[in-house]
Structures are given as structure tokens and as C-alpha cells.
Enzyme design. Structure first.
Site, PDB file in Angstrom:
ATOM      1  N   LYS A 134       0.924  -1.289  -0.032  1.00  0.00           N
ATOM      2  CA  LYS A 134      -0.043   0.004   0.107  1.00  0.00           C
ATOM      3  C   LYS A 134       0.867   1.339  -0.053  1.00  0.00           C
ATOM      4  O   LYS A 134       1.913   1.215   0.631  1.00  0.00           O
ATOM      5  CB  LYS A 134      -1.068   0.124   1.296  1.00  0.00           C
ATOM      6  CG  LYS A 134      -1.924   0.867   1.159  1.00  0.00           C
ATOM      7  CD  LYS A 134      -2.780   0.825   2.515  1.00  0.00           C
ATOM      8  CE  LYS A 134      -4.054   1.882   2.668  1.00  0.00           C
ATOM      9  NZ  LYS A 134      -5.010   1.501   3.848  1.00  0.00           N
ATOM     10  N   SER A 178      -9.757   1.211   2.790  1.00  0.00           N
ATOM     11  CA  SER A 178      -9.156   1.983   2.025  1.00  0.00           C
ATOM     12  C   SER A 178      -7.905   1.241   1.264  1.00  0.00           C
ATOM     13  O   SER A 178      -7.217   1.813   0.419  1.00  0.00           O
ATOM     14  CB  SER A 178      -8.380   3.151   2.799  1.00  0.00           C
ATOM     15  OG  SER A 178      -7.601   2.851   3.856  1.00  0.00           O
ATOM     16  N   SER A 231      -9.801  -0.809   7.389  1.00  0.00           N
ATOM     17  CA  SER A 231      -9.426  -0.804   5.939  1.00  0.00           C
ATOM     18  C   SER A 231      -8.508  -2.143   5.369  1.00  0.00           C
ATOM     19  O   SER A 231      -8.450  -1.944   4.106  1.00  0.00           O
ATOM     20  CB  SER A 231      -8.604   0.545   5.849  1.00  0.00           C
ATOM     21  OG  SER A 231      -9.290   1.452   5.482  1.00  0.00           O
TER      22      SER A 231
HETATM   23  N1  GLN Z   1     -13.230   3.648   6.395  1.00  0.00           N
HETATM   24  C1  GLN Z   1     -12.755   4.003   7.717  1.00  0.00           C
HETATM   25  C2  GLN Z   1     -12.355   5.431   7.634  1.00  0.00           C
HETATM   26  O1  GLN Z   1     -12.255   6.114   6.652  1.00  0.00           O
HETATM   27  C3  GLN Z   1     -11.432   3.338   8.161  1.00  0.00           C
HETATM   28  C4  GLN Z   1     -10.218   3.520   7.371  1.00  0.00           C
HETATM   29  C5  GLN Z   1      -9.250   2.815   7.731  1.00  0.00           C
HETATM   30  O2  GLN Z   1      -9.147   1.692   8.381  1.00  0.00           O
HETATM   31  N2  GLN Z   1      -7.876   3.277   7.253  1.00  0.00           N
HETATM   32  O3  GLN Z   1     -11.902   5.981   8.691  1.00  0.00           O
END
Ligand code: GLN
Length: 491
Positions: A73, A148, A172
Site C-alpha cells: 500500500k 482504503s 481498511s
Molecule cells: N473507512 C474508515 C475511515 O475512513 C477506516 C479507514 C481505515 O481503516 N484506514 O475512517
């Protein structure tokens, strides 16, 4: 999808050559450019590394992940490579050293194939907030791959790499794994070093592997886990032999089904699928119990306040002076304003504003302080729960994968796709998402297990059992086009 465990014996028997694995992966990545899963492919360095792997294998000195293809990532630093966290503001920033997880992967013989696209600064649940454009689902046309860690999940599900690193601040790793039929692990807070990770919410962030199989996942975690002097929040606890846990089974394990994760927010079809899995695990010796976690309704609001507060503070450093692309202005204040206005996308700005509000204007105790108290209570609730139970079994998300464009107009609707994931981040506990077949419409379906601190071994045992129920690879999302169109028609 491709499975490292399946080829490992060939690797050792020298029948398969890492160089040809890399060529095939680069070819597949080329054919699947439509996914927008990679921001950059490391073709030449991957080829060089593969030759070294082949030399090691020939010399009989293969390391634990020799020749395993891994994607990373774009918020994890790789020496000399651009690291942008999917944001315009970091365009052109080159990492000055490897993140600890990267150094460990390299030392274990993994071949890094490229860096993957992601929601900007890991804020998002659908892969649509990246400055590099959206990531597409590898086998459900028109759907999001989740986020994400969107590119990481898509790269694994499309069969380009064996594994990928994602980051999980509030789901995510697990949510995109669930949407793409891959396995995603969010380790215990402090299990994996965050040195070299672009911070989102430091008290929730953990790096975790996304893979095609549970065994591959355990192999990667075994390599990246463990105390790191460069990250004071890593714990000095021993790292068990995770791969051997995968086949341990669930006999005698007490597994709870929390009512709050199976209420009427979840479609009946998903609820009955979770219960069906519980019954199958019961047949294999698990003890299934209904249970209740009354604080669940307070988890998401507390996560949201804490995560955004920490994000607003962490992202203050991108001002065009200390870090980040500078806007072309002379006056210092203008430079801050323009660099941040032009460099950050809409979602990131929204989070910074929410976080600044939570921390500022004399409201710290009303919001942040109260969220921290909720956090402590949630932790205690889990401690009591894991005094009586070994595992919790829940859906990963409150609904099936959704289409591109959906939920964008209503941020809260988007955030709530992670509503079942954030408890693990808030409490620091480990959790895994494992594919469990398809739902009634033929969309990927997955379940989540949670366990007490440092008990990733129990998660791998339970996930391994679910994987075997579903015949392993065969029932998971197949990235081939034929399957894609069949699924699409059903959907
Ligand atoms: N979707 C969640 C957020 O936007 C978690 C994001 C993540 O785990 N990086 O806060």
C-alpha cells in the site's frame, strides 16, 4: 487468485523459477490495468530480486517467503520509492528508508512488485478518494473493491500477487478483503511496527496482510510481527508460529455470536449465513454461545471522534514547508493555505475540519475526552468477554459490496460500512476477515473473527476452519472473466 503455499514446494524443488513468476505477474498486471490497483510497478527491481531468489533456492538457502510476490500500500515507505498515501500533497516525496515491515519482508525473501492505490491518507471505504483515480473491483464490474486498502485487495484478488500489505485504522484491511474474497488480518495494536507508515490515526493504525489464503496470511504476519526498537508502541511479546495455527481447528473453542452485530441492520440473508457458519463450526467441536456487547452502539462514534482528532493533528505537518508539495506563493501564510487547499482532496479536508473541531475551541473534554472514556469502557467490555469466550464471530460489514458512485453523496452512509470493524481498532484487539462463499445474489460474503490481545493464532485457527468448510480456493471469488460476468448477471 494465486497461493504461495501451493507453490512453495515447487519453489523448493526448483521446478518453478521466481523470475518466471515475476514475468507472469507483470503480464497479468498489464492486462488488468483497468483495475487501477497499482500506482507504480517495480518491474526491473522485481526481476533482479527474483534472480537472487532463484540463486538462493538453487543454493538451498531459501528463506521463509523466498519468491513470494507482495504488493505494498502506498502509505508504507520503501527506500528510494515515491510514497504518496494516494495524495497529491505527497507527490514527488521519496522515502529515505524502508519501513520496518518492508525491511523484514525483503530479509525473508519476498519480491516487492509495486505500490498499490488507496483512498487518500487511508480515509475511505471504497477506493474512490485517491488522487490517482478510483480502484475497480477485479471481478464484479461496476462495483467498488472496498477501501482504503483497495489496490492491495484488488491486486491479490486479481491474481497478480500472492499477498499485499494493507493498513487498518477502522477496517481498511478487513472490509476490502471481504468485498474481494480475500483474507485480511488486522493484528493486535503493537504487534506490527508502524515505523515508516504514513500516520492516519496513530492509536488505531496497524499494518496487516491481505492474501488469497489463510496460510499465506499467517506466513506474512509471522515475518512482519514483533518488537521493533524504531516503534515504541510495539510490544515485547513472543511471535507464535502462526502458520502452524492455521490447521489447529476449533475444537473446544468457545465462540460468541454478539447480538449487536446480528441485529436488523444486517440483511436477513447475511445473518443466517453467519449462523450457518457457527453451526458448521459447532459440528467441528466449537462451543457456540449467544452473547451481548451493550457498548457496541458507542463504538463507532468514539472511533470517529478519536480517528479524526488524531488525523487532524498528524496531517498538520503537510504544510508545503516541512512536508508536502509547496504552492507557488511568496507569503508564508498563503503558502500554507494554498499548499493544503490544493494538495488535499475533499474527504481528507472533511476529516481535518471534523478533527480540528473535536480538539479545538474548548470542546476537548466534551468530545475527545468523552470518546477516550468510551474507549476505556469498550476495552473493559472486551476484556470481560474474552475472559469467558475465545472468539467472536460476526459479519465483516453490515451489507454486501456496493456499486461505484453509491454512498458518495452521504459520507455517513459510507463510514457505516465499517461499523463492525472499528471495535477492534478502538480496543486494540486483533480481527480477521475470511471469505465464506457467496451471498444469495452471488456477491462475495465473508465473516469476521475477533479475539483477545495477542491471540492472532486463534483467529488463524478459526479462519482456517472456515476456509476448509468452503473448500479453500475453489469457492472464493475467481478473478477470471467468465466468473465475473456470471456473478454480475446474478447481482
Ligand atoms: N473507512 C474508515 C475511515 O475512513 C477506516 C479507514 C481505515 O481503516 N484506514 O475512517
Amino acid at each position: 487468485m494465486i497461493n504461495y503455499s501451493d507453490i512453495r514446494e515447487y519453489v523448493e524443488a526448483r521446478k518453478e523459477f521466481c523470475a518466471s513468476l515475476v514475468d507472469t505477474a507483470l503480464e497479468t498486471a498489464g492486462q488488468r490495468q483497468d483495475l487501477n490497483a497499482f500506482i507504480e510497478l517495480f518491474a526491473s527491481s522485481a526481476r533482479e530480486r527474483a534472480l537472487e531468489c532463484d540463486a538462493r533456492i538453487a543454493a538451498g538457502t531459501a528463506r521463509p517467503l523466498e519468491g513470494m510476490l507482495v504488493a505494498v500500500k502506498d502509505n508504507i515507505a520503501m527506500h528510494g520509492r515515491e510514497t504518496t498515501a494516494g495524495s497529491r500533497i505527497l507527490a514527488g516525496y521519496h522515502a529515505v528508508r524502508d519501513a520496518t515491515v518492508i525491511a523484514r519482508l525483503r530479509d525473508a525473501g519476498a519480491v516487492l512488485l509495486g505500490r498499490t492505490n488507496m483512498d487518500e491518507f487511508a480515509m475511505g471505504s471504497s477506493g474512490q478518494t485517491s488522487a490517482y483515480g478510483p480502484v475497480r473491483h477485479p471481478f464484479l464490474e461496476g462495483y467498488v473493491p472496498g477501501g482504503s486498502s483497495s489496490g492491495s485487495a484488488a491486486a491479490v484478488a486479481a491474481g497478480i500477487v500472492h499477498g499485499a500489505l494493507g493498513t487498518d485504522t477502522g477496517g481498511s484491511v478487513r472490509q476490502p478483503a471481504a468485498y474481494t474474497g480475500t483474507v485480511g488480518m488486522k493484528p493486535t495494536y503493537g504487534r506490527v511496527s508502524r515505523a515508516g507508515l504514513v500516520a492516519f490515526a496513530s492509536s488505531c493504525d496497524q499494518i496487516g496482510p491481505i492474501t488469497a489464503s489463510v496460510d499465506d496470511n499467517a506466513r506474512i504476519l509471522a515475518v512482519i510481527a514483533g518488537r521493533d526498537p524504531a516503534d515504541a508502541t510495539t510490544a515485547d511479546v513472543s511471535v507464535p508460529d502462526f502458520p502452524s495455527a492455521v490447521t489447529a481447528g476449533v475444537e473446544g473453542r468457545r465462540i460468541g455470536l454478539p447480538a449487536e452485530y446480528l441485529d436488523d441492520r444486517v440483511p436477513e440473508d447475511m445473518r443466517s449465513r453467519v449462523r450457518a457458519i457457527a453451526r458448521r463450526l459447532e459440528e467441528r467441536g466449537a462451543v457456540i454461545r449467544d452473547c451481548s456487547l451493550p457498548l457496541t452502539r458507542a463504538v463507532f462514534p468514539a472511533y470517529f471522534l478519536i480517528a479524526n482528532a488524531e488525523a487532524s493533528s498528524n496531517l498538520a505537518r503537510y504544510d508545503g514547508v516541512r512536508l508536502g508539495t509547496a504552492a507557488e506563493t511568496d507569503a508564508l501564510h498563503d503558502r500554507y493555505v494554498h499548499s493544503r487547499s490544493e494538495g488535499f482532496g475533499r474527504e481528507v479536508k472533511r476529516r481535518i475540519m471534523l478533527g480540528s473541531r473535536v480538539l479545538g475551541g474548548g470542546h476537548e473534554q466534551d468530545w475527545y475526552g468523552r470518546a477516550q472514556r468510551v474507549r476505556r469502557l469498550v476495552r473493559e467490555e472486551f476484556e470481560r468477554t474474552f475472559g469467558e469466550l475465545d472468539l467472536l464471530l460476526t459479519p465483516v460489514t453490515p451489507g454486501p459490496p456496493f456499486r461505484m458512485g453509491e454512498r458518495l453523496a452521504d459520507p455517513m452512509d459510507m463510514y457505516l460500512t465499517d461499523v463492525f470493524n472499528t471495535a477492534a481498532n478502538l480496543s486494540g484487539l486483533p480481527a480477521i476477515s475470511v471469505p465464506a462463499g457467496k451471498d444469495a445474489k452471488g456477491l462475495p460474503f465473508a465473516v469476521q473473527f475477533m479475539a483477545g490481545a495477542w491471540r492472532e493464532d486463534l483467529l488463524y485457527a478459526a479462519a482456517g476452519a472456515v476456509e476448509r468448510l468452503h473448500g479453500g480456493e475453489a469457492s472464493r471469488g475467481d478473478a477470471s472473466r467468465g466468473e465475473a460476468s456470471r456473478t454480475e448477471k446474478l447481482g
